[in-house]
Design a protein around this motif. Structure first.
Motif, PDB file in Angstrom:
ATOM      1  N   UNK A  17       0.764  -1.206  -0.084  1.00 61.44           N
ATOM      2  CA  UNK A  17      -0.021   0.011   0.054  1.00 61.44           C
ATOM      3  C   UNK A  17       0.881   1.347  -0.142  1.00 61.44           C
ATOM      4  N   UNK A  18       0.741   2.097  -0.995  1.00 62.67           N
ATOM      5  CA  UNK A  18       1.398   3.270  -0.994  1.00 62.67           C
ATOM      6  C   UNK A  18       0.576   4.531  -0.090  1.00 62.67           C
ATOM      7  N   UNK A  19       1.463   5.320   0.419  1.00 68.69           N
ATOM      8  CA  UNK A  19       1.030   6.471   1.413  1.00 68.69           C
ATOM      9  C   UNK A  19       0.402   5.908   2.628  1.00 68.69           C
ATOM     10  N   UNK A  20       1.338   4.728   3.076  1.00 71.29           N
ATOM     11  CA  UNK A  20       1.200   4.159   4.391  1.00 71.29           C
ATOM     12  C   UNK A  20       0.720   4.944   5.485  1.00 71.29           C
ATOM     13  N   UNK A  21       1.203   6.205   5.640  1.00 72.48           N
ATOM     14  CA  UNK A  21       0.856   6.977   7.138  1.00 72.48           C
ATOM     15  C   UNK A  21      -0.591   7.393   7.134  1.00 72.48           C
ATOM     16  N   UNK A  22      -1.018   7.643   5.894  1.00 67.11           N
ATOM     17  CA  UNK A  22      -2.460   7.838   5.660  1.00 67.11           C
ATOM     18  C   UNK A  22      -3.370   6.588   5.778  1.00 67.11           C
ATOM     19  N   UNK A  23      -2.918   5.677   5.162  1.00 68.41           N
ATOM     20  CA  UNK A  23      -3.930   4.512   4.473  1.00 68.41           C
ATOM     21  C   UNK A  23      -3.889   3.417   5.530  1.00 68.41           C
ATOM     22  N   UNK A  24      -2.819   3.065   5.914  1.00 69.10           N
ATOM     23  CA  UNK A  24      -2.420   1.834   6.698  1.00 69.10           C
ATOM     24  C   UNK A  24      -3.580   1.578   7.794  1.00 69.10           C
ATOM     25  N   UNK A  25      -3.907   2.562   8.812  1.00 71.38           N
ATOM     26  CA  UNK A  25      -4.736   2.261   9.892  1.00 71.38           C
ATOM     27  C   UNK A  25      -6.303   1.741   9.395  1.00 71.38           C
ATOM     28  N   UNK A  26      -6.728   2.476   8.297  1.00 65.91           N
ATOM     29  CA  UNK A  26      -7.738   1.956   7.639  1.00 65.91           C
ATOM     30  C   UNK A  26      -8.002   0.413   7.206  1.00 65.91           C
TER      31      UNK A  26
ATOM     32  N   UNK B 265       5.106  12.477  11.049  1.00 64.84           N
ATOM     33  CA  UNK B 265       3.802  12.655  11.532  1.00 64.84           C
ATOM     34  C   UNK B 265       2.763  13.149  10.725  1.00 64.84           C
ATOM     35  N   UNK B 266       2.868  13.451   9.514  1.00 64.48           N
ATOM     36  CA  UNK B 266       1.566  13.719   8.791  1.00 64.48           C
ATOM     37  C   UNK B 266       1.200  12.682   8.018  1.00 64.48           C
ATOM     38  N   UNK B 267      -0.008  12.685   7.341  1.00 66.37           N
ATOM     39  CA  UNK B 267      -0.621  11.721   6.764  1.00 66.37           C
ATOM     40  C   UNK B 267       0.141  11.458   5.301  1.00 66.37           C
ATOM     41  N   UNK B 268       0.648  12.724   4.831  1.00 60.96           N
ATOM     42  CA  UNK B 268       1.240  12.694   3.371  1.00 60.96           C
ATOM     43  C   UNK B 268       2.377  13.662   3.756  1.00 60.96           C
ATOM     44  N   UNK B 269       3.488  13.118   3.234  1.00 58.25           N
ATOM     45  CA  UNK B 269       4.939  13.609   3.191  1.00 58.25           C
ATOM     46  C   UNK B 269       5.008  14.255   1.656  1.00 58.25           C
ATOM     47  N   UNK B 270       4.442  15.333   1.207  1.00 58.93           N
ATOM     48  CA  UNK B 270       4.162  15.746  -0.008  1.00 58.93           C
ATOM     49  C   UNK B 270       5.600  15.807  -0.813  1.00 58.93           C
ATOM     50  N   UNK B 271       6.641  16.334  -0.258  1.00 60.98           N
ATOM     51  CA  UNK B 271       7.880  16.269  -0.997  1.00 60.98           C
ATOM     52  C   UNK B 271       8.471  14.866  -1.314  1.00 60.98           C
ATOM     53  N   UNK B 272       8.463  13.904  -0.095  1.00 62.52           N
ATOM     54  CA  UNK B 272       8.766  12.742  -0.630  1.00 62.52           C
ATOM     55  C   UNK B 272       8.031  11.966  -1.583  1.00 62.52           C
ATOM     56  N   UNK B 273       6.801  12.089  -1.585  1.00 61.18           N
ATOM     57  CA  UNK B 273       6.080  11.024  -2.449  1.00 61.18           C
ATOM     58  C   UNK B 273       5.834  11.840  -3.810  1.00 61.18           C
ATOM     59  N   UNK B 274       5.943  13.286  -3.700  1.00 63.46           N
ATOM     60  CA  UNK B 274       6.335  14.008  -5.370  1.00 63.46           C
ATOM     61  C   UNK B 274       7.405  13.263  -5.998  1.00 63.46           C
ATOM     62  N   UNK B 275       8.487  12.952  -5.238  1.00 63.29           N
ATOM     63  CA  UNK B 275       9.799  12.463  -5.870  1.00 63.29           C
ATOM     64  C   UNK B 275       9.441  11.015  -6.115  1.00 63.29           C
ATOM     65  N   UNK B 276       9.139  10.069  -5.318  1.00 62.65           N
ATOM     66  CA  UNK B 276       8.713   8.761  -5.239  1.00 62.65           C
ATOM     67  C   UNK B 276       7.786   8.348  -6.493  1.00 62.65           C
ATOM     68  N   UNK B 277       7.034   8.963  -6.646  1.00 61.24           N
ATOM     69  CA  UNK B 277       5.789   8.589  -7.153  1.00 61.24           C
ATOM     70  C   UNK B 277       5.668   9.219  -8.740  1.00 61.24           C
ATOM     71  N   UNK B 278       6.744   9.967  -9.199  1.00 67.13           N
ATOM     72  CA  UNK B 278       6.531  10.818 -10.206  1.00 67.13           C
ATOM     73  C   UNK B 278       7.571  10.423 -11.332  1.00 67.13           C
TER      74      UNK B 278
END
Length: 284
Positions: free
Chosen positions: A70-79, A103-116
């Motif tokens: 699952x991508x974006x684990x900080x936000x989606x893992x608990x659900x 400690x944030x649901x989405x780390x926008x800078x990190x995911x911007x690099x990893x997913x693009x």
């Protein structure tokens, strides 16, 4: 009077200590039962927080547990973790959520690099273009660790991503189709960088038509909310219709429009149905 004053002071001190202890306890992160966390690094030294929903019960008859990444684990893992654990029939699955030490649901800078994909220098802020490095991390570091830790059904590996993560999931299907048997792309950003995925889609389609791909046990499920931008809904619907032409080679694809949901709400609305789809797939 002296004794009474001493008692009052002692009571105040004890109360302060108890309150301090309570505050300290409240400040501790709340663990999720049935899960564990790993800290890992990529080959380039990037830190990742890996959250794992542990399998429960005996190893399935296939000889291994199905695994859903699952991508974006900080936000989606608990659900996803909670939805899995309340269903007895799903407890034998492993969820591996990929997040960041934040400690944030989405780390926008990190995911911007990893997913693009790579961007021209004048548009590369924040830095982008790490999708192949991220796939390398999953394939060459994370998957081997999961395989070492658990008995894994290598024919039941799935990937779930939302938004940029959904775009990344489609990219992984087009460029490394053997890495996951099933990809769920929730509200994928197909419009990104002038629809850059179209070129990868054409190459993928050509490989299928020339017999270079075995898609017999491969599926792509695309989801969108009906309150998203009309052109985004049109893009995902059109992609699924084009991929229907590859069903003759075994690729299963479907598109589902979720009523009443927008871009931010849909990944949490469809959690249970995504698990249902992935964990009831039969290979034999």
């Amino acid at each position: 009077m002296i004794a009474l004053g001493w008692l009052r002071n002692a009571a105040t001190l004890i109360g302060a200590l108890l309150l301090g202890g309570l505050q300290a306890a409240q400040a501790e992160p709340a663990p999720l039962d049935g899960s564990e966390q790993w800290l890992m690094k990529s080959a380039e030294g990037r830190d990742y927080r890996i959250m794992v929903s542990l399998p429960e019960g005996d190893v399935p008859y296939t000889g291994g547990y199905p695994v859903i990444y699952i991508i974006d684990g900080n936000a989606l893992f608990p659900a996803f973790h909670a939805a899995k654990r309340v269903q007895e029939r799903w407890k034998g699955a492993i969820l591996v959520a990929i997040g960041y030490p934040s400690d944030t649901p989405y780390d926008f800078n990190r995911r911007a690099f990893d997913l693009s994909p790579p961007q021209p220098a004048e548009r590369n802020d924040p830095p982008q273009g790490g999708q192949d490095l991220f796939l390398d991390f999953i394939e060459k570091r994370l998957m081997p660790k999961v395989n070492e830790r658990f008995k894994v059904d290598q024919d039941q590996r799935s990937l779930v991503g939302w938004s940029f993560g959904g775009m990344f999931g489609v990219y992984s299907l087009f460029t490394r189709p053997a890495l996951f048997q099933h990809v769920v792309a929730i509200s994928p950003s197909l419009w990104w960088r002038d629809r850059y995925l179209l070129a990868h889609e054409r190459a993928f389609t050509e490989q299928a038509h020339t017999g270079k791909l075995d898609l017999t046990h491969t599926s792509l499920s695309i989801w969108a909310g009906d309150r998203e931008m009309p052109q985004e809904i049109q893009d995902v619907r059109a992609l699924q219709r084009r991929l229907e032409n590859l069903s003759q080679y075994g690729l299963r694809s479907d598109f589902q429009l979720e009523a009443g949901e927008d871009h931010m709400s849909i990944p949490f609305r469809v959690t249970t149905r995504v698990l249902e789809e992935l964990l009831t797939t039969r290979r034999f």
